[in-house]
Scaffold this active site. Structure first.
Site, PDB file in Angstrom:
ATOM      1  CE  LYS A   1      16.006 120.673  57.028  1.00  0.00           C
ATOM      2  NZ  LYS A   1      16.875 119.694  56.386  1.00  0.00           N
TER       3      LYS A   1
ATOM      4  CD  GLN B   1      19.701 119.407  53.924  1.00  0.00           C
ATOM      5  OE1 GLN B   1      19.224 119.915  54.936  1.00  0.00           O
ATOM      6  NE2 GLN B   1      18.962 118.696  53.084  1.00  0.00           N
TER       7      GLN B   1
ATOM      8  CG  ASP C   1      17.580 114.400  59.808  1.00  0.00           C
ATOM      9  OD1 ASP C   1      16.453 114.898  59.698  1.00  0.00           O
ATOM     10  OD2 ASP C   1      18.553 114.718  59.098  1.00  0.00           O
TER      11      ASP C   1
END
Ligand code: NAD
Length: 299
Positions: free
Chosen positions: A55, A99, A122
């Protein structure tokens, strides 16, 4: 019948990332705005470390600001929430991603709920889930967003009236996928572990999205000829053919069988996987523009 078209998610994601890079260039030139993404990793889970590295690398590649916070595995929930508070109020950060999974002393819902919904790239915050469910503009979870892009690339923009089956009802893939297909006027069925006759549900579907976590669950005789099959699953299974005993990656669809009947199918790897990060970058541009009250540049 000819084999299915193999949907090249890797190539599509590359194209999307280069469009994002153009948008970033335009935002810098016209608005002096550099979208910024912060990724937070707690602990040293090897798979999470790989995701976070990639990422960070791809965020930098499209010209965005990338910030990574790596915290020790014994970080308390309070410490993590304080870090998120700081990122929420940092004007150079437009996207925040924590995460998952988190160590057991931390409640993931408390953490996801702390992220400013406007920076929730997200799309997991209840505010964004609610916006998706009610049709208001918001940030949409990356994996289902990527799946929808691939489906439209195959079937065209108008999915209205199509029968869609989503297998899996998780908050991060199954439920938002179903909402997105419903918003496209598909007739959507959501199947899960208690579904009685999954094969029969699948046989009616023009579109199947499998997000289950069961290796090769969807079989050839479950699939209507010509259907579009999107395989979200990422399963590691033993590979007796590998001389070093390395596991093989496979999806939730029996690819070799299903490709003989489907119209189009995503492979694993190289299908949905690469779309997730590309959509994360797109969401960061969307968030940066919304936070600064400017339109997302068309490229
Ligand atoms: P999850 O475990 O949260 O949810 C799985 C869902 O599948 C549940 O709703 C469950 O009811 C359903 N299910 C389980 N067994 C079933 C069965 N036999 N028949 C029908 N339904 C069944 O999983 P998730 O987070 O949604 O992920 C699903 C899969 O997608 C996993 O393999 C995961 O690794 C993968 N994934 C891939 C990406 C990507 O970027 N490609 C992103 C997220 C998840």
């Amino acid at each position: 019948m000819a084999d299915a078209k193999i949907i090249d998610g890797k190539a599509f994601a590359e194209g999307l990332r280069s469009r994002v890079a153009e948008q970033v260039k335009e935002l810098k030139a016209s608005h002096h705005l550099t979208p910024g993404l912060a990724v937070v990793l707690v602990g040293q889970d090897p798979a999470s470390q790989i995701y976070v590295r990639s990422k960070t690398k791809l965020t930098e590649e499209v010209g965005m600001k990338s910030v990574q916070h790596t915290l020790p595995v014994d970080t308390s929930q309070k410490e993590l929430l304080t870090l998120i508070d700081g990122l929420n109020s940092d004007p150079e950060i437009h996207g925040i991603l924590v995460q998952l999974p988190l160590p057991k002393q931390i409640d993931p819902q408390a953490v996801l709920g702390k992220i400013d919904p406007a920076k929730d790239v997200d799309g997991f915050h209840v505010i964004n889930a609610g916006k998706l469910a009610t049709g208001a503009p918001g940030l949409v979870p990356c994996t289902p967003l990527g799946c929808l892009m691939l489906i439209k690339d195959v079937l065209g923009k108008d999915l209205s009236g199509m029968q869609a089956l989503v297998i899996g009802r998780s908050n991060i893939v199954g439920k938002p996928m179903a909402q997105l297909l419903l918003a496209e006027s598909c007739t959507v069925t959501v199947a899960h572990s208690r579904t009685r006759d999954l094969a029969a549900e699948a046989q009616r579907a023009d579109i199947i999205v499998a997000a289950v976590g069961v290796p090769e669950l969807v079989k050839k005789d479950w699939v209507k000829p010509g259907a579009t099959v999107i395989d979200v699953g990422m399963n590691r299974v033993p590979n007796p053919d590998d001389p070093n005993g390395k596991a093989r990656l496979c999806g939730d669809v029996d690819f070799e069988g299903v490709k003989q009947v489907a119209g189009a199918i995503t492979p694993v790897p190289g299908g949905v996987g690469p779309m997730t990060i590309a959509c994360l970058l797109q969401n960061t541009v969307t968030a940066a523009c919304a936070l600064n009250d400017i339109e997302v540049p068309e490229v």
